[in-house]
Each structure stands twice: as structure tokens, then as C-alpha cells.
Design a protein around this motif. Structure first.
Motif, mmCIF file in Angstrom:
data_model
loop_
_atom_site.group_PDB
_atom_site.id
_atom_site.type_symbol
_atom_site.label_atom_id
_atom_site.label_comp_id
_atom_site.label_asym_id
_atom_site.label_seq_id
_atom_site.Cartn_x
_atom_site.Cartn_y
_atom_site.Cartn_z
ATOM 1 N N TYR A 197 -14.065 6.243 -0.559
ATOM 2 C CA TYR A 197 -13.916 6.209 -2.020
ATOM 3 C C TYR A 197 -14.232 4.827 -2.576
ATOM 4 O O TYR A 197 -14.930 4.680 -3.558
ATOM 5 C CB TYR A 197 -12.497 6.629 -2.398
ATOM 6 N N THR A 198 -13.708 3.813 -1.922
ATOM 7 C CA THR A 198 -14.111 2.429 -2.169
ATOM 8 C C THR A 198 -14.652 1.915 -0.837
ATOM 9 O O THR A 198 -14.578 2.619 0.173
ATOM 10 C CB THR A 198 -12.916 1.569 -2.632
ATOM 11 N N PRO A 199 -15.190 0.709 -0.820
ATOM 12 C CA PRO A 199 -15.714 0.205 0.473
ATOM 13 C C PRO A 199 -14.682 0.171 1.593
ATOM 14 O O PRO A 199 -15.048 0.135 2.772
ATOM 15 C CB PRO A 199 -16.197 -1.204 0.113
ATOM 16 N N TYR A 200 -13.371 0.199 1.227
ATOM 17 C CA TYR A 200 -12.342 0.060 2.257
ATOM 18 C C TYR A 200 -11.355 1.230 2.326
ATOM 19 O O TYR A 200 -10.594 1.317 3.279
ATOM 20 C CB TYR A 200 -11.543 -1.226 2.020
ATOM 21 N N ALA A 201 -11.330 2.082 1.321
ATOM 22 C CA ALA A 201 -10.237 3.063 1.245
ATOM 23 C C ALA A 201 -10.742 4.480 1.015
ATOM 24 O O ALA A 201 -11.847 4.698 0.507
ATOM 25 C CB ALA A 201 -9.275 2.679 0.115
ATOM 26 N N TYR B 116 -5.374 6.232 -4.470
ATOM 27 C CA TYR B 116 -4.679 6.712 -5.668
ATOM 28 C C TYR B 116 -3.297 6.087 -5.780
ATOM 29 O O TYR B 116 -2.859 5.722 -6.866
ATOM 30 C CB TYR B 116 -4.567 8.239 -5.620
ATOM 31 N N ASP B 117 -2.603 5.957 -4.651
ATOM 32 C CA ASP B 117 -1.268 5.360 -4.672
ATOM 33 C C ASP B 117 -0.968 4.763 -3.298
ATOM 34 O O ASP B 117 -0.225 5.327 -2.493
ATOM 35 C CB ASP B 117 -0.218 6.415 -5.043
ATOM 36 N N ALA B 118 -1.574 3.606 -3.047
ATOM 37 C CA ALA B 118 -1.414 2.955 -1.744
ATOM 38 C C ALA B 118 0.037 2.585 -1.475
ATOM 39 O O ALA B 118 0.515 2.662 -0.338
ATOM 40 C CB ALA B 118 -2.298 1.709 -1.672
ATOM 41 N N GLU B 119 0.758 2.202 -2.533
ATOM 42 C CA GLU B 119 2.162 1.840 -2.379
ATOM 43 C C GLU B 119 2.980 3.020 -1.865
ATOM 44 O O GLU B 119 3.874 2.853 -1.024
ATOM 45 C CB GLU B 119 2.737 1.343 -3.706
ATOM 46 N N ALA B 120 2.684 4.220 -2.362
ATOM 47 C CA ALA B 120 3.407 5.413 -1.926
ATOM 48 C C ALA B 120 3.146 5.705 -0.451
ATOM 49 O O ALA B 120 4.072 6.019 0.312
ATOM 50 C CB ALA B 120 3.001 6.619 -2.775
ATOM 51 N N PHE B 121 1.909 5.579 -0.035
ATOM 52 C CA PHE B 121 1.572 5.830 1.360
ATOM 53 C C PHE B 121 2.283 4.820 2.252
ATOM 54 O O PHE B 121 2.792 5.156 3.332
ATOM 55 C CB PHE B 121 0.054 5.745 1.547
ATOM 56 N N ASP B 122 2.330 3.566 1.783
ATOM 57 C CA ASP B 122 2.991 2.517 2.546
ATOM 58 C C ASP B 122 4.495 2.778 2.678
ATOM 59 O O ASP B 122 5.076 2.592 3.759
ATOM 60 C CB ASP B 122 2.755 1.166 1.861
ATOM 61 N N GLU C 181 -0.737 0.242 8.760
ATOM 62 C CA GLU C 181 -0.199 -0.487 7.624
ATOM 63 C C GLU C 181 -1.217 -0.410 6.500
ATOM 64 O O GLU C 181 -2.430 -0.448 6.737
ATOM 65 C CB GLU C 181 0.073 -1.948 8.015
ATOM 66 N N ILE C 182 -0.738 -0.303 5.263
ATOM 67 C CA ILE C 182 -1.620 -0.141 4.110
ATOM 68 C C ILE C 182 -1.653 -1.419 3.284
ATOM 69 O O ILE C 182 -0.607 -2.007 2.974
ATOM 70 C CB ILE C 182 -1.159 1.027 3.219
ATOM 71 N N ASN C 183 -2.857 -1.849 2.904
ATOM 72 C CA ASN C 183 -2.996 -2.988 2.005
ATOM 73 C C ASN C 183 -2.622 -2.533 0.592
ATOM 74 O O ASN C 183 -3.276 -1.683 0.009
ATOM 75 C CB ASN C 183 -4.438 -3.507 2.037
ATOM 76 N N VAL D 117 -3.020 -5.270 -5.179
ATOM 77 C CA VAL D 117 -3.978 -4.818 -6.202
ATOM 78 C C VAL D 117 -4.992 -5.897 -6.547
ATOM 79 O O VAL D 117 -6.010 -5.615 -7.191
ATOM 80 C CB VAL D 117 -3.250 -4.346 -7.480
ATOM 81 N N ASN D 118 -4.735 -7.127 -6.149
ATOM 82 C CA ASN D 118 -5.680 -8.216 -6.401
ATOM 83 C C ASN D 118 -6.634 -8.447 -5.232
ATOM 84 O O ASN D 118 -7.396 -9.418 -5.214
ATOM 85 C CB ASN D 118 -4.915 -9.518 -6.692
ATOM 86 N N SER D 119 -6.568 -7.539 -4.260
ATOM 87 C CA SER D 119 -7.442 -7.642 -3.089
ATOM 88 C C SER D 119 -8.565 -6.606 -3.164
ATOM 89 O O SER D 119 -8.333 -5.472 -3.578
ATOM 90 C CB SER D 119 -6.627 -7.406 -1.813
ATOM 91 N N PRO D 120 -9.766 -6.966 -2.769
ATOM 92 C CA PRO D 120 -10.849 -5.966 -2.719
ATOM 93 C C PRO D 120 -10.593 -4.884 -1.674
ATOM 94 O O PRO D 120 -11.242 -3.846 -1.680
ATOM 95 C CB PRO D 120 -12.080 -6.797 -2.352
ATOM 96 N N GLU D 121 -9.606 -5.141 -0.791
ATOM 97 C CA GLU D 121 -9.300 -4.177 0.266
ATOM 98 C C GLU D 121 -8.067 -3.335 -0.053
ATOM 99 O O GLU D 121 -7.451 -2.751 0.835
ATOM 100 C CB GLU D 121 -9.107 -4.912 1.592
ATOM 101 N N TYR D 122 -7.706 -3.242 -1.347
ATOM 102 C CA TYR D 122 -6.561 -2.403 -1.740
ATOM 103 C C TYR D 122 -6.766 -0.984 -1.205
ATOM 104 O O TYR D 122 -7.821 -0.368 -1.387
ATOM 105 C CB TYR D 122 -6.435 -2.364 -3.263
ATOM 106 N N GLY D 123 -5.747 -0.449 -0.523
ATOM 107 C CA GLY D 123 -5.834 0.896 0.045
ATOM 108 C C GLY D 123 -6.401 0.939 1.447
ATOM 109 O O GLY D 123 -6.448 2.013 2.068
ATOM 110 N N HIS D 124 -6.821 -0.213 1.962
ATOM 111 C CA HIS D 124 -7.374 -0.267 3.321
ATOM 112 C C HIS D 124 -6.272 -0.046 4.352
ATOM 113 O O HIS D 124 -5.157 -0.542 4.210
ATOM 114 C CB HIS D 124 -8.029 -1.629 3.546
#
Length: 414
Positions: A254-258, A264-270, A355-357, A360-367
């Protein structure tokens, strides 16, 4: 196709339908649906038992004294991979292989309102309107992000799913007032969702059946994370969780990393990964290519018994695969259901630490960051032939061996 009477009726109504009002078109759609269903045999309780026994014997399914209880948490749409996942679980419930306690709706592919109506409609179409549906939330646990600002960090984000359309937001309670999201082909459901929300339903069922309820998550993990945060004992009360999401090897989808579900909700997955679920299984997108829908799958479905499920998929999709024999589509969500029912389909699994990144200020958010020797079972691939033989045997209510299998139709199409 097999339902000649229904097809003839559908063509007649189509030819006569020019100039109809929307109400008249919807009435005719209902007539066609009823005619199609009338050609499909119903199965007795004895035949259900025979089908279950056949699956257990052929595929070596594990049997226990207590039937596994399941909650499906999904971002439902019409006849895509989340719908296939629900159909598989509903049929397994019909055969007594599991007890599908309910379907809970989260944001992702569509708004919860849309997903709620589509789940209800499809359950009606497969004769399982008795399976309850619960509305969850579209809003990520840290709120709706500013995607334009995030794009400046990540780069272009695909304009897919409900996260890009909150300026047109349809609240969950408006599942029968969808506005421009209404689809005349499917209409509004006759059944209604439950009053209890998804989070409270999950907590209630896990407490009621301690150690017995498996959560299958094939959308954003928001509802589940909220349950973990609301009740500290929720995760430990379950039997475990199976996720569809993450990328283990290669670039994001979906993005280059995620992938989409995690982004959609990386915090929830984490939150979920860090919670005390007795077992955790992840189906990353790496597994997707080993379980795609192609013409061989529909050929096999068509060669086996008629059911409401098989004919719903054949009526809506088979012609596209026959027109383009090389066409294929992802059906990743369904892997989560199949792995629960028949772990023998797994071809490559690894025990990893995930572990989930969440920056939100990282280009790898959701990685997804992976380390070896963890406690999450990660399914990297399935045996394609066994997988689709099992799925079609299940949804087509097979009670004995078919003369056809997936490999036969793959060979026939090459």
C-alpha cells in the motif's frame, strides 16, 4: 451455468426492464435471486454431518470435544476476499465444524456503515441471516490522520479505502442510509445489526467462553485494540487471534513499507501484538500469491455441488474468468479462515517476533519489523492445490470425493 431457469428469467427481466423505476428494478432483482435460490438443493442435518465427516477424514481435521468458537472482525465489501472469508466460516458453522458467534465490522475497505449492510446482505444471500452482525468503528485509535501531511513524509498514498473519504463520512448507524455509497445491485438488507457494539460483544463473548474464542482479524485491528484497552483481561480470555496483515519480505503493498490493514491503524495492530493473546498467527501479504482466485478455482467450484455460497460466487464472477482465462485476483483474507479450519494447508510457517512502526513522522509508518525466534506464527505460504480443493469441498458441501481437483483444471487451462 447450471441454473438455466434463473438465467432465462434474468434475461427476460433485463430485456423488459428498460425505463423501469429503481423500485421496480430492485423488485426484479429480488425475483431473480429467489428464482436462482429455488434451483439450489437444501441439505439435511444428516447430510451436513456427512459433509463434515468427509472433510475431517479427507483432510485430517483436528477434532475436539468443544467446537471452536470464532468471531470474524472484518472491513466487509461485496464478494471480495473478506466475503470469501465470511462464506468459508459460515459454511464451517453450518457443518458444525465451528461456532461462528458473530461478525464484527471495522473500518478499512469501506465505512462501517457500508460494511455492515454488505455483511447482512451477503449472509441473507447464503441463507445465514441468523449469524449476528455488530457495528464497530472507522476511527483509528489515535484518531484520523492528516494524510496530506503524511504523504509529504511517505510519498504518494493510494487513494483507496475509507481513510481517504472522511469528508463524505457515513456514520455506522446509517447502514441503511448510505447516500452515494448505496449499491442498487445489492440493495439494503432485510435484517439488522445487533444493538451491542463490536468491542463490547468481543469482550462479552471472551469472558463468557474463556479460552474458547478465536478472533479472526482481516481488516484494521481497531475494534480488537479497543477491546484490549477497555478490558485488560480480554486478550488472555480468548483462545488466540489470527491476523491478515503485515509484510515480512519485500516491499509494501500500500505504501513502500506497509500493507493496507496495518497502515490504516498501525497503533491498533501494535496494541494487539503486545497484548496477552494465548496464541497469535499472522497471515502476511507474502502468502497472497499462493491462494489467488483464478479460473481453475471457479471451474472446480462449478464442477462440484450447488450451494447458495458456490452459486453466489459463480453467478457474479465466473463469466469474467471465462472471458479472460489468465485473470486472477487476490483472496488473501480467506487464508485466515482456512488456516484455522485446516492448518495442514500451511506450506511455510515461521515463528517470529513482530513489531510495528507507529511513528507518523516516519516514512516507514506501518512497517513490520521482524526478528527470529518469536512467539507469532507467521504463515508465509500455503499449498495451493490442497487449499482450493479444501475450500471448494467445504463451500460446495461435498460428502464424498469429486472426480475433479484443482490440479486438473490448472492443467486444462494451460
Amino acid at each position: 451455468m447450471k441454473k438455466v431457469t434463473a438465467l432465462v428469467l434474468a434475461v427476460a427481466l433485463l430485456l423488459a426492464g428498460c425505463g423501469e423505476t429503481i423500485a421496480e428494478q430492485e423488485e426484479n432483482n429480488s425475483v431473480v435471486q429467489e428464482a436462482a435460490e429455488s434451483t439450489i438443493p437444501s441439505y439435511s442435518a444428516e447430510e451436513d454431518r456427512a459433509a463434515a465427516e468427509y472433510l475431517v477424514s479427507k483432510y485430517g481435521l483436528k477434532q475436539s470435544e468443544t467446537i471452536p468458537k470464532v468471531i470474524l472482525d472484518c472491513d466487509m465489501s461485496y464478494l471480495y476476499d473478506d466475503a470469501m472469508c465470511m462464506c468459508i466460516l459460515a459454511q464451517a458453522d453450518t457443518l458444525g465444524l465451528i461456532d461462528l458467534l458473530g461478525v464484527t465490522i471495522t473500518g478499512g475497505n469501506q465505512f462501517v456503515s457500508y460494511g455492515t449492510n454488505s455483511a447482512l446482505v451477503q449472509l441473507e444471500r447464503i441463507g445465514r441471516a441468523d449469524i449476528p452482525v455488530y457495528m464497530g468503528t472507522d476511527i483509528p485509535i489515535n484518531g484520523v490522520r492528516d494524510l496530506e501531511e503524511q504523504e509529504k513524509i511517505i510519498g504518494k498514498i493510494d487513494r483507496y479505502g475509507s481513510m481517504h473519504h472522511f469528508d463524505e463520512y457515513v456514520e455506522p448507524e446509517k447502514y441503511h442510509d448510505l447516500g452515494s455509497y448505496y449499491e442498487r445491485k445489492w440493495g439494503y438488507s432485510e435484517t439488522e445489526p445487533q444493538d451491542l457494539n463490536s468491542v463490547d460483544f468481543m469482550i462479552e463473548q471472551a469472558a463468557k467462553y474463556k479460552g474458547e474464542v478465536t478472533i479472526i482479524s482481516v481488516g484494521a485491528a481497531t475494534n480488537i485494540a479497543l477491546a484490549c484497552e477497555k478490558d485488560a483481561s480480554f486478550a488472555a480470555n480468548t483462545a488466540g487471534i489470527i491476523y491478515m496483515g503485515t509484510i515480512i519480505e519485500g516491499a509494501g503493498t500500500y505504501t513502500p513499507y506497509a500493507d493496507f490493514n496495518v497502515f490504516y491503524d498501525a497503533e491498533a495492530f501494535d496494541v494487539c501484538l503486545k497484548s496477552a493473546f494465548p496464541s497469535q498467527t499472522a497471515i502476511p501479504h507474502d502468502a497472497a500469491e499462493t491462494a489467488v482466485l483464478n479460473k481453475a478455482v471457479f471451474d472446480l467450484m462449478d464442477a462440484k455441488n450447488d450451494t447458495l455460497i458456490s452459486n453466489l460466487w459463480l453467478d457474479n464472477w465466473y463469466s469474467q474468468y471465462r472471458r479472460n482465462t489468465h485473470y486472477k485476483s487476490s483472496c488473501t483474507d480467506a487464508i485466515a479462515a482456512v488456516v484455522l479450519l485446516n492448518p495442514h494447508v500451511i506450506q511455510d510457517e515461521r515463528m517470529l517476533s513482530l513489531e510495528i512502526n507507529t511513528d507518523v513522522n516516519s516514512p516507514e509508518y506501518g512497517h513490520t519489523i521482524c526478528d527470529e525466534n518469536g512467539d507469532v506464527k507467521v504463515v508465509m505460504s500455503v499449498n495451493t492445490e490442497v487449499y482450493w480443493d479444501f475450500v471448494t469441498d467445504l463451500i460446495c458441501h461435498m460428502q464424498d470425493e469429486s472426480e475433479f481437483n484443482y490440479a486438473y483444471f490448472v492443467d486444462a487451462n494451460t
